[in-house]
Scaffold this active site. Structure first.
Site, PDB file in Angstrom:
ATOM      1  CE1 TYR A 165      -4.491   1.167   1.348  1.00 55.49           C
ATOM      2  CE2 TYR A 165      -4.299  -0.535  -0.296  1.00 55.49           C
ATOM      3  CZ  TYR A 165      -5.067   0.375   0.403  1.00 55.49           C
ATOM      4  OH  TYR A 165      -6.405   0.485   0.133  1.00 55.49           O
ATOM      5  CD  GLU A 172      -1.568   5.069  -6.592  1.00 55.93           C
ATOM      6  OE1 GLU A 172      -2.348   5.933  -6.149  1.00 55.93           O
ATOM      7  OE2 GLU A 172      -1.754   3.855  -6.458  1.00 55.93           O
TER       8      GLU A 172
END
Lengths: 243, 313
Positions: A165, A172
């Site tokens: 995660y 990102e």
């Protein structure tokens, strides 16, 4: 291997369990095919990454070797919103929609649209995170649908996220950040006044707002997964003691 | 000689279960509303509208008109209390929600400092449609304010503070956003010029009149009590605007959407169109709920009626 008790444990979250009204046989068959295809697709991407790395000898610029399957299979995940809407998957349309749209946004509106970021290492960071996550997730669904969930897959799904995660989020955010100067320079996807519809949109500012939105959203999702982990894997110890 | 059995009522906190208040010698035919005002006497900051009383800590709230002796309790009742947080009466809520957009739009129309670049401060737009849009927008909200004060009768008593903050953020935010573009120095008037503006204005005025007629009609229905139990459902009258009742259950929403469509065409401004779209979605949800309620309550409810759009939706 897989103790039968594990397979029927109360994971209401995400497994289309037959206890509730659940999908019919046809829907289940379709979902199994869908999940198998997606697992295969992300395996193709994984293999593609490894082969490209071995061929080139470096991990830079690997995006180009898996660009097409990445776009295809990540976009294909839009079907999952449909699954929820139709009811064959017991998840919230809004939540699923949100998750899938954020992935599709990053794939098309950032990485595809801003060529200059495609050679960034941050792209590899999130692609790798997504790939491992999706392979585990789709095989989890496949096995759950077939009522034969190996404990290893369940454990992996609720444990790997600890690293994947933050890795994905970092990739990102770094990619969006790298895209900012090019978006500002070219005015990508932006409209300025005056125009006959009396509307303006600044994609550069929009991307910054997206980045800021990660701050409240990421911890919520992270802690949600941690809670899910406790619920799903939590009572494992009791079982082993009883047996 | 008959002896009235009095009830004892203890009020417990639904979270901590500790006793907050003990009322003895309570009349058996007391209503929950009366118990709430008794409780309010001991705890002045928890006015009745803030109180949620239930028989079970996690259960449904009791209604104000429930009678004590009709509840499944013995003569010694335990009632659980939950604080609903600060409440605002519906009238206040509507006033706040409407005053915001009215005043905010005017700030943009007058081009107060720091919104647009310095050279445009306190200037006025050269386009007549901009002044017209300001007049229409202001008329819409002034009409709403007047209706809130003089026409509407509100069913539920209050609304929690958190909802009000959220609603105001929505209405005020959107008003600021659309006002920004309409009153912008670089605003472009509609492509089809005066004709477009005039037709849109006619639509706007007709829909405002229609909306007012419907509110008036709804007000003159004989409804009693807080639960909006009306003896009859609204029907068309001699007023042509009410003839929309032949086709829809909630023509007030239909007219409201119509007015905003008019304003969107008049200004040819995307943010106004977006506001119209979101409002339409929300009002459709409300209209469908109301439509279902009507069907459930009145066996002879006309079949032809749709919730918000004639024959369609």
């Amino acid at each position: 291997m897989s103790a039968p008790a594990m397979g029927t444990s109360k994971t209401a979250h995400d497994s289309s369990n037959k206890k509730k009204r659940g999908p019919g046989t046809l829907a289940t068959a379709y979902l199994v095919i869908y999940n198998v295809v997606m697992t295969a697709g992300w395996l193709v991407i994984a293999v593609g990454l490894v082969r490209a790395y071995l061929a080139r000898g470096s991990y830079h610029g690997l995006y180009y070797s898996i660009e097409k399957p990445l776009k295809f299979f990540q976009t294909g995940a839009l079907l999952e919103i449909l699954h929820c809407a139709v009811g064959i998957v017991p998840s919230s349309v809004v939540l699923t929609g949100f998750q899938v749209m954020s992935r599709v946004f990053l794939t098309w509106a950032v990485t595809h649209s801003v060529r200059e970021v495609q050679s960034e290492d941050s792209v590899l960071l999130f692609v790798a995170a997504w790939t491992i996550t999706e392979i585990i997730r789709y095989s989890f669904y496949t096995f759950s649908l077939l009522n034969h969930l190996p404990y290893l897959i369940k454990w992996a799904r609720y444990t790997f996220f600890f690293v994947l995660y933050p890795m994905g989020v970092a990739g990102e955010l770094l990619t969006i950040y790298a895209a900012l100067p090019y978006v500002q320079k070219t005015g990508l996807y932006s409209i300025t006044l005056p125009n006959k519809y009396n509307f303006s949109f600044d994609y550069h500012t929009f991307l910054i707002l997206i980045m800021i939105s990660y701050i409240p959203l990421f911890p919520q999702l992270y802690f949600h997964m941690m809670r899910q982990r406790k619920k799903v894997l939590g009572h494992v110890d009791e079982y082993s003691k009883v047996e | 000689m008959s002896r009235t059995t009095f009830f004892e009522v203890e009020i417990l906190d639904s979270k901590t279960k500790e006793q907050l208040c003990f009322l003895d010698k309570v009349e058996p035919h007391s209503s929950i509303a009366e118990i709430k005002s008794l409780f309010h006497k001991s705890y002045p900051k928890w006015y009745p509208a803030r109180q949620s009383l239930r028989l079970d800590p996690k259960g449904k709230a009791l209604r104000d008109d429930d009678i004590l002796q009709n509840l499944p309790v013995g003569t010694s009742a335990s009632i659980y209390f939950k604080d609903l947080g600060p409440q605002l009466g519906w009238t206040m809520v509507f006033l706040v929600e409407c005053l915001g957009p009215l005043l905010i739009y005017l700030l943009f129309y007058l081009r107060v400092p720091y919104i647009y670049s310095k050279k445009y401060t306190f200037t006025s737009s050269t386009h007549p449609v901009v002044s017209l849009a300001c007049a229409c927008h202001s008329f819409h909200y002034i009409k709403r304010l007047i209706e809130t004060i003089f026409v509407h009768r509100f069913s539920h008593g209050t609304m929690p503070l958190r909802s009000i903050v959220r609603n105001c953020a929505y209405y005020w935010g959107f008003a600021a956003w659309l006002a920004y573009y309409i009153n912008h120095p670089l605003y472009t008037p509609p492509s089809f010029g005066e004709r477009q503006v005039n037709y849109a204005l006619i639509v706007f005025v007709l829909c405002e009149a229609g909306n007012f007629s419907i509110h008036w009609t709804l007000n003159s229905l004989q409804c009693e009590g807080a639960g909006s139990k009306c003896r009859r459902y609204p029907r068309p009258s001699k007023n042509p605007f009410t003839w929309l009742f032949f086709f829809v259950s909630c023509p007030n929403y239909t007219y409201e959407v119509g007015a905003w469509v008019g304003l969107s065409i008049m200004t040819q401004c995307v943010p106004v169109a977006l506001f119209t779209l979101v409002g339409f979605a929300q009002m459709t949800i409300w209209a469908r709920g109301k439509h279902k309620t009507y069907i459930r309550e009145f066996k002879d409810y006309p079949n032809l009626r749709m919730p918000i759009l004639p024959l369609i939706l």
